[in-house]
Design a protein around this motif. Structure first.
Motif, PDB file in Angstrom:
ATOM      1  N   LEU B 204       0.909  -1.767  -0.301  1.00  0.00           N
ATOM      2  CA  LEU B 204      -0.040   0.733  -0.403  1.00  0.00           C
ATOM      3  C   LEU B 204       0.779   1.049   0.122  1.00  0.00           C
ATOM      4  N   GLU B 205       1.092   2.287  -0.758  1.00  0.00           N
ATOM      5  CA  GLU B 205       1.342   3.551  -0.635  1.00  0.00           C
ATOM      6  C   GLU B 205       0.852   4.272   0.114  1.00  0.00           C
ATOM      7  N   SER B 206      -0.311   4.337   0.702  1.00  0.00           N
ATOM      8  CA  SER B 206      -0.335   5.579   1.685  1.00  0.00           C
ATOM      9  C   SER B 206      -1.422   4.586   2.864  1.00  0.00           C
ATOM     10  N   LYS B 207      -1.355   4.913   4.135  1.00  0.00           N
ATOM     11  CA  LYS B 207      -2.249   4.232   4.357  1.00  0.00           C
ATOM     12  C   LYS B 207      -3.823   4.976   4.658  1.00  0.00           C
ATOM     13  N   THR B 392       2.729  27.132  -4.228  1.00  0.00           N
ATOM     14  CA  THR B 392       1.779  27.289  -3.184  1.00  0.00           C
ATOM     15  C   THR B 392       0.923  25.524  -3.174  1.00  0.00           C
ATOM     16  N   ILE B 393       0.902  25.336  -4.053  1.00  0.00           N
ATOM     17  CA  ILE B 393      -0.074  24.431  -3.956  1.00  0.00           C
ATOM     18  C   ILE B 393      -0.224  23.050  -2.984  1.00  0.00           C
ATOM     19  N   GLU B 394      -0.973  22.819  -2.352  1.00  0.00           N
ATOM     20  CA  GLU B 394      -0.696  21.256  -1.489  1.00  0.00           C
ATOM     21  C   GLU B 394      -0.788  20.440  -2.594  1.00  0.00           C
ATOM     22  N   VAL B 395       0.193  18.595  -1.053  1.00  0.00           N
ATOM     23  CA  VAL B 395       0.502  17.840  -1.662  1.00  0.00           C
ATOM     24  C   VAL B 395      -0.830  16.888  -1.103  1.00  0.00           C
ATOM     25  N   VAL B 396      -1.350  17.006  -0.306  1.00  0.00           N
ATOM     26  CA  VAL B 396      -2.073  16.871   0.201  1.00  0.00           C
ATOM     27  C   VAL B 396      -3.226  17.277   1.299  1.00  0.00           C
ATOM     28  N   ASN B 397      -4.531  16.577   0.627  1.00  0.00           N
ATOM     29  CA  ASN B 397      -5.720  16.912   1.828  1.00  0.00           C
ATOM     30  C   ASN B 397      -6.328  15.998   2.201  1.00  0.00           C
ATOM     31  N   ASP B 405       2.413  14.313  -4.029  1.00  0.00           N
ATOM     32  CA  ASP B 405       3.564  14.054  -4.115  1.00  0.00           C
ATOM     33  C   ASP B 405       4.276  14.142  -5.793  1.00  0.00           C
ATOM     34  N   GLN B 406       4.403  12.934  -5.695  1.00  0.00           N
ATOM     35  CA  GLN B 406       4.607  12.629  -7.989  1.00  0.00           C
ATOM     36  C   GLN B 406       4.875  14.042  -8.846  1.00  0.00           C
ATOM     37  N   PHE B 410       7.115  16.594 -10.091  1.00  0.00           N
ATOM     38  CA  PHE B 410       7.387  17.082 -11.520  1.00  0.00           C
ATOM     39  C   PHE B 410       6.978  18.486 -11.795  1.00  0.00           C
ATOM     40  N   LEU B 411       6.556  19.387 -10.644  1.00  0.00           N
ATOM     41  CA  LEU B 411       5.886  20.562 -10.960  1.00  0.00           C
ATOM     42  C   LEU B 411       7.691  21.428 -10.974  1.00  0.00           C
TER      43      LEU B 411
END
Lengths: 244, 440
Positions: B204-207, B392-397, B405-406, B410-411
Motif C-alpha cells: 500500500l502506498e498510503s495508510k 503554493t499548491i498543497e500535496v495532500v488533503n 507528491d509525484q 514533477f512541477l
C-alpha cells in the motif's frame, strides 16, 4: 400601466443582526437592495448608509430624464461609496465596512440597474428565471477574463467578492438596462435568498403567487429560512401592472 | 413550460426572451455580436463565440452560433493534447506462443524419445510434469504480452481451478501468477478463498487506503454508513471513512499510479472503485433517499468509466433542492477540459467549509495540469502562473488522503528548469514518468 413594488427583509435563522437594507417606492420608481459586509455593526451601517444616500440623491434631484438615468445611478452610488468609505476611516468600530448594492430606477417601461457585489437581480417570465446581474466574485471575474487566475491565491474561495461599496475610495458600478413587459417580474435579492433557494424553486414560488404578488417577498423569505436561513434575507419584487 | 432564451448584449442591455423557433428564424436580424451571451431560463450565460461551452450547455443553439460566427470570423488556435507515448510493438500471439511451444515440443520430444527408449516409467512422469508446468503460467504470460485483457480474463475464468492450483504449488509460481490471480479476484467478488486479501492488495502506498476491497467489505461499509451518506454528499458533515475517501478519489490520479504487478484492474485504487461500485449496486438501503442514492451511483459509474477512458456522467439526473452537492461539483471539475469550464462548476458553497477545501484542492491540481499542457505546447504565457502554483499548491488533503507528491516533484523540476527549455524538460520528464500525464 403602472409600477408595483413589494419588498421585505429578514434576519434569517442564524445571524445575530440584520446587515441587509432595503428601500423601495413605486411612485419614485426607485428600489435599492444592499447587503452589508464587515464585522460587528459595520455591515449594518454600510448597507443602511448606501440605501439612505441613494434615496436622498433621488429626492434632491430634479426629474430624471431617461437618458440621464445611467449617470444618475452611477453618481449616486459613487457618492454613497465615498460616504461609506470616509465613515469607515473615521470610526474604528466600523472600519473595513462595505456593502453590495442593487439599485433599480424605472423610467416608464425601461429599468436601469446599478450593481456592485453579489446581490442579484433576476428576470421572471412565464415560469422561467434569468439572473441578469453578474456576481462580482472571484470565479466570475476569472471566467470573464477580468483577472488572471494566477493573481488569485490557490486557497481563495470562488465566491469571494471582488467589488463592494465602501471598501475603496472609488467603486466601479456595473449598469444594466432592460425593458420590462407586463407579466414580467424583476426580483432583486441579497445572497441570503439566492444562496439558500435554488432558482427553479424561486421561480415556482413566484409562479404560485402571481395572483398575489405582494405575498412573494414573505414566501421567498420563508423558503430561505426553511432551508436553514444561514444569512440575512432581503427580497424586492418589481413589476408593471397592465395589459400585455 | 417552453424553454426560452434571453440575450445579454456586451453593453449589458437585454433582448428577449425568445422561443427557440423564433431565435432560429430571426437571429440574423437581432444584431448579435460574438461577445453577446445567451441563457435559457435557469441556465448558464454562454457567449456565442464560445462553441465548446455552447455544445455543453445549449447544443440546440450550436448551429445558430456557428451561423452567426460565420460572419464574424473565428479566433484561431486550439490546444493540442499531449500525444500518448506509444507502447512498444508486441509480437503477434501466433509468433510468440507457437515458437515457444514448438521449442518445448522439440525438447520434450527429444527427452521423451530418450526416456521412452531407456526408462519408460520415468518418461511417463516427466511428460506429465512438462504438461502441467507449461499449461497455465506460460499461456497467461503470452496472453498478457499480447495486450488482450479480454482474452486473459476469459482464459482465467475457464481455467480457474487449475490456475489457482498451479499458483499454490510453489512460492515462485505464486509470485509470478499473483497479477493474474488479481484479475481473477476482481472479475468476481474481489477475494479468493484460501488467499489472504493482503496479497491481492499488494504493497500500500498510503495508510489512507482501505486494507481490503472485497465486494463483501464494501457492502458492509455502505450499509454501516447509510445514515451518514446524505449529510456527507450534501456537504453538511465531513468524514474520513473509506467510502468517503474513495468517492473523492480522482480517476486521473488513479490512472497515474503504479501498475507494477497489476494487469487488470490497473492498480489497487482501480480495483477498489470497481468493487465499491459493484457492492453498491447490489444493495438495498433501508432509508436512503433516492437523490443521494442516484448521486453516489452516478459518481461511482463515472469513476469506473473514467478509468477505462470512457467517462460518462448524468449530472442533471439528481440534485438537491438546497443546492450544494459535493459529488456533482467534484465530477463537474473532473470532466472540465479547461479552466473556463471548471469555473462553471462552482455553483453553491458547502455548509461545511472542508468540502469547499476539497474542491479547491482538486481544482488547483487540475489547473496545474492545464498549465503544464499549455506549456508543453509552447504557451510561455503560462510560465509565471505555473511558478506561483508550484510554490503554493498543497500535496495532500486530509479528507481525501491521496498524495500528489509525484506531481509536485514533477512541477518542481519543470519550474527549476526555468527560464531554460521548459518544453524540453516537460517532454523529458514525461519520458521518465510516462504515467504522469496531465490529461483530464
Amino acid at each position: 400601466m403602472h409600477l408595483m413594488m413589494y419588498g421585505d427583509t429578514n434576519i434569517g435563522m442564524v445571524r445575530k443582526n440584520n446587515q441587509d437594507s432595503i428601500f423601495f417606492d413605486s411612485t419614485m420608481g426607485l428600489g435599492v437592495v444592499a447587503d452589508g459586509i464587515g464585522g460587528r455593526r459595520g455591515g449594518e451601517v454600510a448597507s443602511s448608509m448606501v440605501v439612505n444616500s441613494i434615496r436622498n440623491s433621488f429626492l434632491k434631484s430634479d426629474r430624471i430624464r431617461h437618458e440621464e438615468t445611467p449617470s444618475f445611478i452611477t453618481s449616486s452610488i459613487d457618492r454613497a461609496n465615498k460616504e461609506v468609505f470616509e465613515k469607515s476611516l473615521e470610526d474604528q468600530d466600523v472600519s473595513g465596512m462595505g456593502t453590495t448594492v442593487n439599485c433599480l430606477l424605472f423610467n416608464g417601461k425601461k429599468v436601469h440597474i446599478g450593481h456592485v457585489g453579489d446581490s442579484r437581480t433576476y428576470l421572471y417570465d412565464k415560469g422561467n428565471l434569468w439572473q441578469l446581474t453578474v456576481d462580482h466574485s472571484v470565479h466570475n471575474f476569472i471566467k470573464r477574463g477580468l483577472i488572471n487566475a494566477s493573481a488569485v491565491l490557490p486557497g481563495a474561495k470562488p465566491d469571494a467578492l471582488t467589488r463592494a461599496v465602501g471598501l475603496l475610495e472609488e467603486v466601479e458600478v456595473e449598469l444594466y438596462e432592460i425593458e420590462l413587459k407586463p407579466g414580467q417580474i424583476l426580483l432583486s435579492c441579497s445572497d441570503g435568498l439566492s444562496g439558500m433557494v435554488k432558482s427553479k424553486r424561486i421561480a415556482e414560488i413566484i409562479t404560485d403567487s402571481l395572483s398575489r404578488p405582494e405575498k412573494m417577498p414573505s414566501k421567498l423569505i420563508k423558503e430561505a429560512n426553511l432551508n436553514g436561513g444561514r444569512d440575512n434575507i432581503t427580497v424586492l419584487i418589481s413589476h408593471l401592472k397592465g395589459e400585455r | 413550460m417552453q424553454k426560452r432564451y434571453l440575450i445579454r448584449k456586451h453593453d449589458m442591455t437585454f433582448i428577449g426572451p425568445f422561443s427557440l423557433s423564433r431565435l432560429s428564424r430571426k437571429h440574423k436580424q437581432l444584431n448579435i455580436f460574438s461577445a453577446d451571451e445567451i441563457s435559457a431560463g435557469f441556465g448558464k450565460w454562454v457567449k456565442f463565440e464560445d462553441i465548446s461551452r455552447m455544445k455543453r450547455h445549449y447544443p440546440e443553439l450550436v448551429d445558430i452560433a456557428k451561423d452567426l460566427m460565420a460572419g464574424w470570423g473565428v479566433t484561431a488556435g486550439t490546444v493540442e493534447k499531449i500525444k500518448p507515448i506509444p507502447k512498444k510493438n508486441k509480437t503477434s500471439i501466433f509468433g510468440g506462443l507457437f515458437s515457444k511451444l514448438a521449442l518445448l515440443c522439440l525438447i520434450a520430444t527429444s527427452v521423451g524419445l530418450y526416456y521412452k527408449s531407456k526408462k519408460p516409467e520415468a518418461y511417463q512422469k516427466i511428460l506429465a510434469k512438462i504438461q502441467l508446468r507449461s499449461n497455465h503460467l506460460q499461456v497467461l504470460k503470452d496472453l498478457e504480452s499480447n495486450g488482450s485483457v479480454a482474452d486473459l480474463a476469459s482464459y482465467l475464468q475457464a481455467h480457474r481451478v487449475g490456475v489457482l492450483k498451479e499458483a499454490k504449488r510453489s512460492k515462485s509460481n505464486f509470485n509470478q501468477m499473483l497479477k493474474y490471480i488479481r484479475v481473477l479476484a476482481f472479475q468476481s467478488k474481489g477475494s479468493i478463498d484460501g488467499i489472504a486479501d493482503a496479497y491481492l492488495t499488494g504493497k500500500l502506498e498510503s495508510k489512507s487506503l482501505p486494507k481490503t476491497c472485497s465486494e463483501k467489505s464494501w457492502k458492509k461499509r455502505w450499509k454501516d454508513s447509510e445514515e451518514h451518506l446524505k449529510s456527507w454528499v450534501s456537504g453538511k458533515q465531513n468524514i474520513k471513512d473509506d467510502w468517503a475517501k474513495l468517492l473523492s478519489w480522482s480517476p486521473a490520479w488513479i490512472k497515474k499510479r503504479t501498475t507494477e504487478d497489476w494487469v487488470w484492474p490497473q492498480n489497487y485504487y482501480a480495483a477498489c472503485v470497481l468493487m465499491a461500485e459493484k457492492a453498491y449496486a447490489g444493495l438495498a438501503f433501508d432509508s436512503l433517499d433516492e437523490t443521494t442514492y442516484t448521486m453516489i451511483k452516478n459518481r461511482l459509474s463515472f469513476m469506473r468509466s473514467s478509468l477505462s477512458n470512457a467517462a460518462t456522467y448524468a449530472a442533471d439526473e439528481a440534485s438537491y433542492e438546497e443546492g450544494f452537492s459535493y459529488l456533482n461539483q467534484l465530477t463537474c471539475l473532473e470532466m472540465s477540459e479547461s479552466n473556463e469550464l471548471m469555473d462553471d462548476c462552482f455553483v453553491y458553497n458547502s455548509p461545511d467549509p472542508s468540502f469547499d477545501e476539497m474542491l479547491i484542492f482538486r481544482k488547483s491540481w487540475l489547473t496545474a495540469g492545464v498549465l503544464v499542457q499549455k506549456l508543453s505546447n509552447g504557451d510561455e504565457g503560462s510560465l509565471e502562473a505555473l511558478q506561483q502554483t508550484a510554490d503554493t499548491i498543497e500535496v495532500v488533503n486530509e479528507f481525501i488522503g491521496l498524495s500528489y507528491d509525484q506531481e509536485k516533484n514533477f512541477l518542481k523540476k519543470v519550474v527549476d528548469s526555468m527560464p531554460g527549455d521548459v518544453v524540453e524538460t516537460i517532454r523529458n520528464e514525461l519520458k521518465v514518468h510516462p504515467g504522469v500525464e496531465y490529461s483530464h
